[in-house]
Write a protein that holds these residues in place. Structure first.
Motif, PDB file in Angstrom:
ATOM      1  N   VAL A  88       0.830  -1.199   0.052  1.00 14.75           N
ATOM      2  CA  VAL A  88       0.022  -0.051  -0.105  1.00 14.75           C
ATOM      3  C   VAL A  88       0.883   1.112   0.050  1.00 14.75           C
ATOM      4  CG1 VAL A  88      -1.968   1.321   1.171  1.00 14.75           C
ATOM      5  CG2 VAL A  88      -1.652  -1.288   1.431  1.00 14.75           C
ATOM      6  N   SER A  89       0.815   2.134  -0.946  1.00 12.38           N
ATOM      7  CA  SER A  89       1.695   3.208  -1.163  1.00 12.38           C
ATOM      8  C   SER A  89       1.447   4.365  -0.206  1.00 12.38           C
ATOM      9  CB  SER A  89       1.726   3.578  -2.676  1.00 12.38           C
ATOM     10  OG  SER A  89       2.137   2.542  -3.683  1.00 12.38           O
ATOM     11  N   ASP A  90       2.312   5.261  -0.223  1.00 17.15           N
ATOM     12  CA  ASP A  90       2.013   6.466   0.772  1.00 17.15           C
ATOM     13  C   ASP A  90       0.782   7.208   0.278  1.00 17.15           C
ATOM     14  OD1 ASP A  90       4.234   5.605   2.250  1.00 17.15           O
ATOM     15  OD2 ASP A  90       5.590   7.212   1.225  1.00 17.15           O
ATOM     16  N   ASN A  91       0.273   7.777   1.273  1.00 13.99           N
ATOM     17  CA  ASN A  91      -0.860   8.613   0.798  1.00 13.99           C
ATOM     18  C   ASN A  91      -2.158   8.204   0.356  1.00 13.99           C
ATOM     19  OD1 ASN A  91       0.684  10.858   1.884  1.00 13.99           O
ATOM     20  ND2 ASN A  91       1.519  10.693   0.080  1.00 13.99           N
ATOM     21  N   TYR A  92      -2.357   6.704   0.584  1.00 20.01           N
ATOM     22  CA  TYR A  92      -3.717   6.016  -0.080  1.00 20.01           C
ATOM     23  C   TYR A  92      -4.151   5.261   1.187  1.00 20.01           C
ATOM     24  CZ  TYR A  92      -2.459   6.799  -4.753  1.00 20.01           C
ATOM     25  OH  TYR A  92      -1.977   7.547  -5.886  1.00 20.01           O
ATOM     26  N   VAL A 107       3.027  -1.660   4.448  1.00 25.77           N
ATOM     27  CA  VAL A 107       2.177  -0.378   4.340  1.00 25.77           C
ATOM     28  C   VAL A 107       3.060   0.741   4.563  1.00 25.77           C
ATOM     29  CG1 VAL A 107       0.149   0.634   5.812  1.00 25.77           C
ATOM     30  CG2 VAL A 107       0.219  -1.704   4.871  1.00 25.77           C
ATOM     31  N   GLY A 108       2.798   1.846   3.798  1.00 23.83           N
ATOM     32  CA  GLY A 108       3.531   3.095   4.123  1.00 23.83           C
ATOM     33  C   GLY A 108       2.836   4.178   4.781  1.00 23.83           C
ATOM     34  N   GLU A 123       3.737  10.270  11.765  1.00 21.56           N
ATOM     35  CA  GLU A 123       2.816  10.880  12.769  1.00 21.56           C
ATOM     36  C   GLU A 123       1.162  10.943  12.439  1.00 21.56           C
ATOM     37  OE1 GLU A 123       3.885  15.382  12.819  1.00 21.56           O
ATOM     38  OE2 GLU A 123       4.534  14.252  14.381  1.00 21.56           O
ATOM     39  N   ASN A 124       1.212  11.210  11.164  1.00 14.57           N
ATOM     40  CA  ASN A 124      -0.183  11.491  10.742  1.00 14.57           C
ATOM     41  C   ASN A 124      -1.004  10.265  10.137  1.00 14.57           C
ATOM     42  OD1 ASN A 124      -0.030  14.327  11.244  1.00 14.57           O
ATOM     43  ND2 ASN A 124       1.127  14.460   9.471  1.00 14.57           N
ATOM     44  N   SER A 125      -0.199   9.332   9.945  1.00 11.85           N
ATOM     45  CA  SER A 125      -0.884   7.902   9.343  1.00 11.85           C
ATOM     46  C   SER A 125      -1.478   7.028  10.626  1.00 11.85           C
ATOM     47  CB  SER A 125      -0.058   7.141   8.498  1.00 11.85           C
ATOM     48  OG  SER A 125       1.077   6.739   9.331  1.00 11.85           O
ATOM     49  N   TYR A 126      -2.371   6.298  10.261  1.00 10.33           N
ATOM     50  CA  TYR A 126      -2.699   5.253  11.343  1.00 10.33           C
ATOM     51  C   TYR A 126      -3.429   4.039  10.853  1.00 10.33           C
ATOM     52  CZ  TYR A 126      -7.644   6.484   9.760  1.00 10.33           C
ATOM     53  OH  TYR A 126      -8.644   6.812   9.010  1.00 10.33           O
TER      54      TYR A 126
END
Length: 660
Positions: free
Chosen positions: A396-400, A414-415, A435-438
């Motif tokens: 799973v790429s960044d920002n998706y 998972v990025g 810090e902003n991903s979950y």
């Protein structure tokens, strides 16, 4: 004390008989101590003098048996190997050191033994040879004395003399029994236990010329006493043959009722997830294929069936009285029907209505559709929001993001992205966020590693290598399992357990580990604290604005716009103060709930706990300032205590339907 007695008391044989831990005990509810002694002697087939007892619950006779309460007594009979007696080498008990005999079995010298048994079908004689240094007796006077004591005057003297000479230890008939001496026969009596589940017969020795009681006598007294069920013929015959006199013999035993089994659901597919993988290979690598969060099924496949309840088996007392049983409770298999499942045409099985993944949620059995991505989640797929489960063959790429009503299974990494599932999330090659991903799961989160990420799990978080500088919340356990499984930096919060190989950092990075309190409630407190801080800041700023306008009003009249602005600030201040009071009260209530709902919990390091770790277990706190090897921490009496490492956690299966 003479030398022989002293040595016997100090021998291994004596210690085995009187100090043997392999004792037999039985607890009986009886009307009196004496009645209990009789029942215990019958159960163990031993003389009463070989029993000891302990009163567990005092009873009372009541007033004319009104309000009587039975005694609960534990009776104990010491068992030992009787083959130790009379089969060892002859030992000299007059000289030498006692320790010289530790490996020898104690021998009791025994002279020739002459036994006479008078039965319905004749008089029987047996001559046992002497034991060890016992005296061999071949004097007919001794034999004749035994026969006279039994009231036998006429017998086959030639056969008797031959038996005395050969001493084979076998019975042989030497005379007929004189029926005219029936008045001297042995006496027989019976007793029945208070619960009517056991009946005993007790026989005495016969007087001169009388015969012993036999199986026929026992059957007659039982028939005349209405004892009709559970006759223990084999035990009675054995005891009579062995010459068991004046000791109650178990002659009949009732049958306890057996309650029926409740109906239950038998699952024909795997509904119990395995979230802790096993090791493979000498290097203790992890077998991810061993995990089973996805159970694929095909349309029409049988998923479960009902095992019907049983009626049970009625019991009987020795008097033949029926003891009723309880039938098992039935269940309606349709109660567990969930989405995309149905009953088979014969009504016996639950089958899948579609191809998909079988999921058990509570008592509901469901089949969820599966959305499969053959590669990566990225520009070609966009964000994914699916009502079933999602399987990603790549990464799973960044920002998706992926949102799923079922499970999420990612075969790659998972990025810096968001994953949210109502079921489980499995990432075979790890999570590396920011810090902003979950990553949020209603069930378990399983990954090879987690780094710079925020993870929440409704059940367990299982990591096979490392957790680095991440915030992890698990409503059950955080488990690090693997040869190098470690956690350092960040915050780990779990309700029941945090368990890993190495916890903390060699560099001394602060690692906060909290257990014993629901992470969800800790988050709620954090949110309230953050809101209070924001309210305090807002109130302070609003008060400054109000003060500024009020000072300006003293110097000159405020225009309508400023007046409206001042009133708006005052309204905002009132609302903020009101909300602040609510936040304080909510936090106090939540804190009280936490104190009530605290559970026993542990923090364990199988290899090493390093300095820099701050532990919060329940409401107790402790900072690690030195290294600890293989240790478990827990809270007791408001303090954090330690003990030897309790071991790695095991898989927890879901409750079966009949356990609910």
């Amino acid at each position: 004390m003479n030398e022989l007695k002293r040595k016997i008391l100090q021998s291994d044989f004596y210690k085995e008989v009187y100090n043997n831990k392999n004792t037999r005990s039985v607890e009986l509810s009886v009307a009196s101590l004496e009645r209990g002694m009789q029942e215990a002697a019958a159960i163990f087939q031993c003389p009463i003098y070989e029993l000891s007892y302990k009163v567990l619950e005092e009873g009372s006779k009541g007033f004319f048996n009104i309000g009587a309460k039975p005694f609960l007594i534990r009776y104990t009979h010491i068992t030992y190997d009787k083959s130790n007696i009379g089969h060892a080498i002859g030992a000299d008990y007059t000289v030498g050191n006692v320790n010289d005999y530790n490996q020898e079995k104690v021998v009791f010298n025994k002279d020739t033994e002459i036994i006479v048994r008078v039965k319905r079908d004749g008089v029987f004689l047996k001559v046992n040879p002497p034991v060890a240094d016992g005296k061999r007796i071949e004097d007919m006077t001794a034999l004749e004395g035994k026969l006279i004591d039994a009231g036998i005057k006429e017998y086959d003297s030639h056969l008797a003399k031959k038996m005395l000479h050969e001493q084979t230890g076998q019975y042989a008939k030497v005379a007929e029994w004189d029926v005219g001496r029936s008045g001297n026969n042995a006496k027989i009596s019976y007793s029945i236990s208070d619960d009517k589940m056991r009946a005993y017969v007790t026989v005495t020795k016969p007087n001169k010329g009388g015969r012993e009681m036999d199986l026929q006598d026992v059957k007659e007294i039982m028939e005349n006493s209405s004892i009709t069920f559970g006759f223990q013929e084999e035990n009675v015959v054995k005891c009579l043959e062995e010459g068991t006199f004046n000791i109650p013999i178990l002659a009949a035993e009732g049958r306890a009722p057996v309650n029926g089994q409740n109906a239950k659901i038998e699952y024909l597919v795997n509904v119990n997830k395995k979230v802790i993988p096993k090791y493979i290979g000498e290097d203790q690598s992890i077998d991810y294929k061993d995990l089973s969060i996805v159970e694929n099924v095909e349309q029409g496949q049988k998923l479960a069936r009902k095992i019907p309840a049983t009626d049970g088996e009625v019991g009987r007392t020795v008097l033949g009285v029926k003891i009723e049983t309880k039938s098992g409770k039935d269940i309606d298999i349709k109660e567990i029907l969930g989405d995309n499942v149905e009953m088979s045409d014969d009504g016996e099985y639950i089958i899948a209505s579609i191809n998909g993944q079988v999921v058990l949620r509570g008592k509901s059995l469901n089949v969820e559709p599966i959305f499969e991505v053959s590669g990566d989640v990225g520009p070609e797929t966009g964000n994914i929001n699916f009502i079933g489960s999602v399987v990603v063959k790549g990464s799973v790429s960044d920002n998706y993001s992926i949102k799923a009503e079922g499970n999420i299974d990612v075969h790659g990494t998972v990025g810096k992205c968001d994953l949210e599932a109502k079921g489980d999330i499995m990432v075979k090659l790890g999570i590396q966020g920011n810090e902003n991903s979950y990553v949020k799961a209603g069930g378990d989160v399983i990954a090879k590693f987690i780094q710079f990420s925020n993870v929440q799990a409704g059940n367990n978080v299982v990591v096979t290598e490392a957790i680095l500088n991440s915030n992890i919340d698990a409503d059950n356990r955080i488990i690090l399992i693997g040869k190098r499984a470690s956690a350092s930096g960040g915050r780990l919060r779990a309700l029941r357990e945090v368990n890993g190989k190495v916890l903390g950092s060699q560099a001394g990075a602060v690692t906060l580990i909290e257990t014993g309190i629901s992470p969800a409630k800790r988050r709620a407190i954090d949110d309230l604290d953050k809101e209070k801080e924001e309210l305090d800041s807002s109130i302070e700023e609003t008060e400054r604005n109000i003060k500024s306008l009020e000072q300006a009003a003293k110097l000159k009249k405020l225009d309508d716009e400023k007046k409206d602005q001042l009133q708006s600030y005052k309204d905002q201040l009132a609302q903020a103060n009101s909300r602040r009071e609510e936040v304080v009260l909510e936090r106090e209530a939540l804190t009280q709930d936490i104190e009530v709902e605290k559970v026993e919990s542990t923090v364990s390091a199988g290899k090493e706990m390093l300095p820099g770790v701050k532990l919060v277990i329940g409401s107790a706190e402790f900072t690690i300032r030195q290294s600890y090897k293989a240790i478990t921490f827990f809270e007791e009496g408001g303090m954090i205590q330690t003990e030897k490492y309790r071991g790695e956690p095991k898989n927890e299966n879901k409750k079966s339907e009949d356990d609910e």
